[in-house]
Enzyme design. Structure first.
Site, PDB file in Angstrom:
ATOM      1  N   HIS A 194       1.169  -1.480  -0.337  1.00 26.79           N
ATOM      2  CA  HIS A 194       0.296  -0.234   0.162  1.00 26.79           C
ATOM      3  C   HIS A 194       1.297   1.080  -0.281  1.00 26.79           C
ATOM      4  O   HIS A 194       1.902   0.910   0.045  1.00 26.79           O
ATOM      5  CB  HIS A 194      -0.809   0.191   1.351  1.00 26.79           C
TER       6      HIS A 194
HETATM    7  C1  T46 Z   1       2.924   0.783   6.678  1.00 23.46           C
HETATM    8  C2  T46 Z   1       3.496  -0.371   7.269  1.00 23.46           C
HETATM    9  C3  T46 Z   1       5.490   0.190   7.267  1.00 23.46           C
HETATM   10  C4  T46 Z   1      -4.415   0.171  13.174  1.00 23.46           C
HETATM   11  O1  T46 Z   1      -5.536  -0.208  13.507  1.00 23.46           O
HETATM   12  N1  T46 Z   1      -3.700   1.294  13.310  1.00 23.46           N
HETATM   13  C5  T46 Z   1      -2.588   1.242  13.140  1.00 23.46           C
HETATM   14  O2  T46 Z   1      -2.390   2.202  13.576  1.00 23.46           O
HETATM   15  C6  T46 Z   1      -2.431   0.213  12.199  1.00 23.46           C
HETATM   16  C7  T46 Z   1      -0.772   0.935  11.574  1.00 23.46           C
HETATM   17  C8  T46 Z   1      -3.095  -0.845  11.897  1.00 23.46           C
HETATM   18  N2  T46 Z   1      -4.032  -1.206  12.094  1.00 23.46           N
HETATM   19  C9  T46 Z   1      -4.668  -2.423  11.896  1.00 23.46           C
HETATM   20  C10 T46 Z   1      -4.997  -2.066  10.040  1.00 23.46           C
HETATM   21  C11 T46 Z   1      -5.276  -3.694   9.927  1.00 23.46           C
HETATM   22  O3  T46 Z   1      -6.511  -4.292  10.019  1.00 23.46           O
HETATM   23  O4  T46 Z   1      -3.568  -3.236  11.719  1.00 23.46           O
HETATM   24  C12 T46 Z   1      -4.539  -4.153  10.944  1.00 23.46           C
HETATM   25  C13 T46 Z   1      -2.701  -4.320  10.160  1.00 23.46           C
HETATM   26  O5  T46 Z   1      -2.880  -2.820   9.450  1.00 23.46           O
HETATM   27  P1  T46 Z   1      -2.271  -3.670   7.877  1.00 23.46           P
HETATM   28  O6  T46 Z   1      -2.579  -4.516   7.044  1.00 23.46           O
HETATM   29  O7  T46 Z   1      -1.915  -1.886   7.033  1.00 23.46           O
HETATM   30  O8  T46 Z   1       0.371  -3.659   8.369  1.00 23.46           O
HETATM   31  P2  T46 Z   1       0.326  -3.951   7.608  1.00 23.46           P
HETATM   32  O9  T46 Z   1       2.036  -4.617   8.472  1.00 23.46           O
HETATM   33  O10 T46 Z   1       0.016  -3.812   6.593  1.00 23.46           O
HETATM   34  O11 T46 Z   1       1.518  -2.112   7.389  1.00 23.46           O
HETATM   35  C14 T46 Z   1       1.710  -1.102   8.456  1.00 23.46           C
HETATM   36  C15 T46 Z   1       0.987   0.060   8.988  1.00 23.46           C
HETATM   37  O12 T46 Z   1      -0.459   0.321   8.214  1.00 23.46           O
HETATM   38  C16 T46 Z   1       1.124   1.067   7.483  1.00 23.46           C
HETATM   39  O13 T46 Z   1       0.712   2.535   7.406  1.00 23.46           O
HETATM   40  O14 T46 Z   1       2.886   2.029   6.338  1.00 23.46           O
HETATM   41  O15 T46 Z   1       2.984  -1.076   8.421  1.00 23.46           O
END
Ligand code: T46
Length: 139
Positions: free
Chosen positions: A51
């Site tokens: 993303h």
């Molecule tokens: C990024 C990379 C480096 C939350 O509820 N609060 C938060 O502050 C974050 C970061 C995530 N979430 C929830 C949203 C999803 O349901 O946690 C779940 C996993 O998030 P995501 O799939 O976006 O995680 P990554 O590891 O793909 O990405 C994360 C960050 O979201 C993103 O901003 O730059 O780490």
């Protein structure tokens, strides 16, 4: 692609080990920190991310282990290995990112410029490419 890699200050003690520190508010980071999160217990070989963000800027660092960060600004791609607790990578907005876990127990820490906002995410690659093109046309 120009990569913004920073050296995190480190206080080394021969007997007691290391203490690493950075400060926000324009001291060591170009943004105020509104949120910190960390990603752990990720199986080796897993690729997370996939993303971009419309506004968010973040510092990524790996206090333990080895994680490859794959960046794509819509025209160029780059890879950065985070495997040193005193090395940080600043990832600006409008940058597609993926994170690949290379070593068991690796931890990815993130200091973010904004509170969590799902509407800031672009989670579709074609939409990301269209967004980058549209931003390039703006005055
Ligand atoms: C990024 C990379 C480096 C939350 O509820 N609060 C938060 O502050 C974050 C970061 C995530 N979430 C929830 C949203 C999803 O349901 O946690 C779940 C996993 O998030 P995501 O799939 O976006 O995680 P990554 O590891 O793909 O990405 C994360 C960050 O979201 C993103 O901003 O730059 O780490």
């Amino acid at each position: 692609m120009y990569l913004k890699i920073i050296s995190i200050k480190n206080v080394h003690d021969e007997q007691e080990g290391d203490l690493s520190i950075f400060e926000g508010s324009g001291r060591d980071l170009p943004f105020d920190i509104k949120r910190i999160y960390y990603i752990h217990h990720v199986p080796v070989g897993t690729v997370r991310g996939g993303h971009a963000h419309k506004h968010l800027t973040q510092l990524l660092w790996c206090p333990y282990g080895s994680i490859t960060i794959l960046l794509d600004d819509g025209s160029e791609k780059a890879e950065v290995q985070l495997n040193d607790p005193t090395k940080g990578l600043i990832v600006e907005h409008a940058m597609w990112r993926e994170m690949r876990w290379e070593q068991e127990g690796s931890v990815l820490c993130v200091a973010a410029s904004e509170f969590y906002d799902e509407s800031d995410y672009i989670r579709d690659y074609a939409a990301f490419q269209a967004y980058v093109k549209q931003q390039a046309k703006l005055p």
